[in-house]
Motif scaffolding. Structure first.
Motif, short mmCIF file in Angstrom:
data_model
loop_
_atom_site.label_atom_id
_atom_site.label_comp_id
_atom_site.label_asym_id
_atom_site.label_seq_id
_atom_site.Cartn_x
_atom_site.Cartn_y
_atom_site.Cartn_z
N LEU A 115 0.85 -1.18 0.00
CA LEU A 115 0.00 0.00 0.00
C LEU A 115 0.89 1.23 0.00
O LEU A 115 1.80 1.35 0.83
N THR A 116 0.66 2.12 -0.95
CA THR A 116 1.35 3.41 -0.96
C THR A 116 0.27 4.50 -0.97
O THR A 116 -0.80 4.32 -1.55
N TYR A 117 0.57 5.61 -0.32
CA TYR A 117 -0.39 6.70 -0.21
C TYR A 117 0.38 8.00 -0.43
O TYR A 117 1.34 8.28 0.28
N THR A 118 -0.05 8.79 -1.41
CA THR A 118 0.63 10.03 -1.75
C THR A 118 -0.38 11.16 -1.81
O THR A 118 -1.42 11.01 -2.45
N THR A 119 -0.08 12.27 -1.15
CA THR A 119 -0.97 13.43 -1.20
C THR A 119 -0.41 14.48 -2.15
O THR A 119 0.78 14.49 -2.45
N ALA A 120 -1.31 15.35 -2.60
CA ALA A 120 -0.92 16.45 -3.49
C ALA A 120 -1.41 17.75 -2.89
O ALA A 120 -2.34 17.77 -2.08
N PRO A 121 -0.81 18.86 -3.26
CA PRO A 121 -1.23 20.16 -2.72
C PRO A 121 -2.68 20.53 -3.04
O PRO A 121 -3.25 21.39 -2.40
N THR A 122 -3.28 19.88 -4.00
CA THR A 122 -4.65 20.19 -4.42
C THR A 122 -5.70 19.45 -3.58
O THR A 122 -6.85 19.32 -3.99
N ASN A 123 -5.31 18.95 -2.41
CA ASN A 123 -6.20 18.19 -1.51
C ASN A 123 -6.70 16.89 -2.14
O ASN A 123 -7.79 16.42 -1.84
N THR A 124 -5.91 16.33 -3.03
CA THR A 124 -6.21 15.01 -3.56
C THR A 124 -5.11 14.07 -3.11
O THR A 124 -4.03 14.50 -2.71
N ALA A 125 -5.40 12.80 -3.19
CA ALA A 125 -4.42 11.78 -2.82
C ALA A 125 -4.54 10.62 -3.78
O ALA A 125 -5.59 10.41 -4.39
N THR A 126 -3.48 9.86 -3.89
CA THR A 126 -3.48 8.65 -4.70
C THR A 126 -2.96 7.51 -3.83
O THR A 126 -1.92 7.64 -3.18
N ALA A 127 -3.71 6.43 -3.80
CA ALA A 127 -3.29 5.23 -3.09
C ALA A 127 -3.14 4.12 -4.12
O ALA A 127 -3.97 3.98 -5.02
N VAL A 128 -2.06 3.37 -4.02
CA VAL A 128 -1.87 2.20 -4.87
C VAL A 128 -1.86 1.01 -3.92
O VAL A 128 -1.01 0.91 -3.04
N VAL A 129 -2.84 0.13 -4.12
CA VAL A 129 -3.04 -1.01 -3.24
C VAL A 129 -2.86 -2.28 -4.05
O VAL A 129 -3.54 -2.47 -5.06
N CYS A 130 -1.96 -3.15 -3.62
CA CYS A 130 -1.79 -4.45 -4.26
C CYS A 130 -2.49 -5.50 -3.39
O CYS A 130 -2.13 -5.66 -2.22
N VAL A 131 -3.47 -6.15 -3.97
CA VAL A 131 -4.22 -7.18 -3.24
C VAL A 131 -4.15 -8.48 -4.03
O VAL A 131 -3.95 -8.48 -5.24
N ALA A 132 -4.34 -9.58 -3.33
CA ALA A 132 -4.40 -10.87 -4.01
C ALA A 132 -5.54 -10.82 -5.02
O ALA A 132 -6.58 -10.20 -4.77
N GLN A 133 -5.34 -11.43 -6.15
CA GLN A 133 -6.33 -11.37 -7.22
C GLN A 133 -7.69 -11.89 -6.76
O GLN A 133 -8.73 -11.38 -7.18
N SER A 134 -7.71 -12.86 -5.86
CA SER A 134 -8.96 -13.40 -5.36
C SER A 134 -9.74 -12.37 -4.54
O SER A 134 -10.96 -12.47 -4.42
N ASP A 135 -9.07 -11.37 -3.99
CA ASP A 135 -9.72 -10.31 -3.21
C ASP A 135 -9.99 -9.05 -4.02
O ASP A 135 -10.64 -8.13 -3.52
N ALA A 136 -9.49 -8.97 -5.22
CA ALA A 136 -9.48 -7.71 -5.97
C ALA A 136 -10.87 -7.15 -6.24
O ALA A 136 -11.11 -5.96 -6.01
N LEU A 137 -11.78 -7.94 -6.71
CA LEU A 137 -13.11 -7.44 -7.07
C LEU A 137 -13.84 -6.92 -5.85
O LEU A 137 -14.41 -5.82 -5.86
N ARG A 138 -13.81 -7.68 -4.76
CA ARG A 138 -14.48 -7.27 -3.53
C ARG A 138 -13.83 -6.01 -2.95
O ARG A 138 -14.52 -5.08 -2.52
N ALA A 139 -12.50 -5.95 -2.95
CA ALA A 139 -11.80 -4.77 -2.45
C ALA A 139 -12.14 -3.54 -3.29
O ALA A 139 -12.36 -2.45 -2.75
N GLN A 140 -12.22 -3.72 -4.60
CA GLN A 140 -12.55 -2.61 -5.49
C GLN A 140 -13.94 -2.07 -5.18
O GLN A 140 -14.13 -0.86 -5.07
N HIS A 141 -14.92 -2.95 -5.00
CA HIS A 141 -16.28 -2.52 -4.67
C HIS A 141 -16.34 -1.80 -3.33
O HIS A 141 -17.02 -0.78 -3.18
N LYS A 142 -15.60 -2.31 -2.35
CA LYS A 142 -15.59 -1.68 -1.03
C LYS A 142 -14.94 -0.29 -1.09
O LYS A 142 -15.42 0.65 -0.46
N LEU A 143 -13.85 -0.17 -1.84
CA LEU A 143 -13.18 1.12 -1.96
C LEU A 143 -14.07 2.16 -2.63
O LEU A 143 -14.08 3.33 -2.24
#
Length: 98
Positions: free
Chosen positions: A32-60
């Protein structure tokens, strides 16, 4: 192990990272990486097991702060994902386990 990389664009605010981490609590998160920007936005890059990916995407996507979630499938391997740490088991003598 195959994994999926989810790139999450968020509106950055107080507690955003904590809500993100709590939402992913029940999933096998590899990185998991989390980066903020001065424009009050952020980007997170999350690596999850492929079996969890669809459920994690829906939850996010249900998080109030999330603007977009973009999945990118990838195969976990030392040569393909140098940014993901890899643990290697070894014997007490230091010799690799066979």
């Amino acid at each position: 192990m195959e994994h999926t990389r989810l790139t999450v664009t968020l509106q950055s605010g107080h507690g955003t990272l904590a809500r993100l981490a709590a939402m992913l609590n029940n999933h096998h998160v590899l990185d998991l990486t989390y980066t903020t920007a001065p424009t009050n936005t952020a980007t997170a890059v999350v690596c999850v097991a492929q079996s969890d990916a669809l459920r994690a995407q829906h939850k996010l996507r249900r998080l109030v702060d999330v603007i977009d979630v973009t999945p990118t499938p990838a195969l976990l391997g030392a040569s393909e994902t140098p940014d993901v740490p890899h643990a290697h088991a070894s014997h007490p003598t230091g010799a690799p386990r066979q």
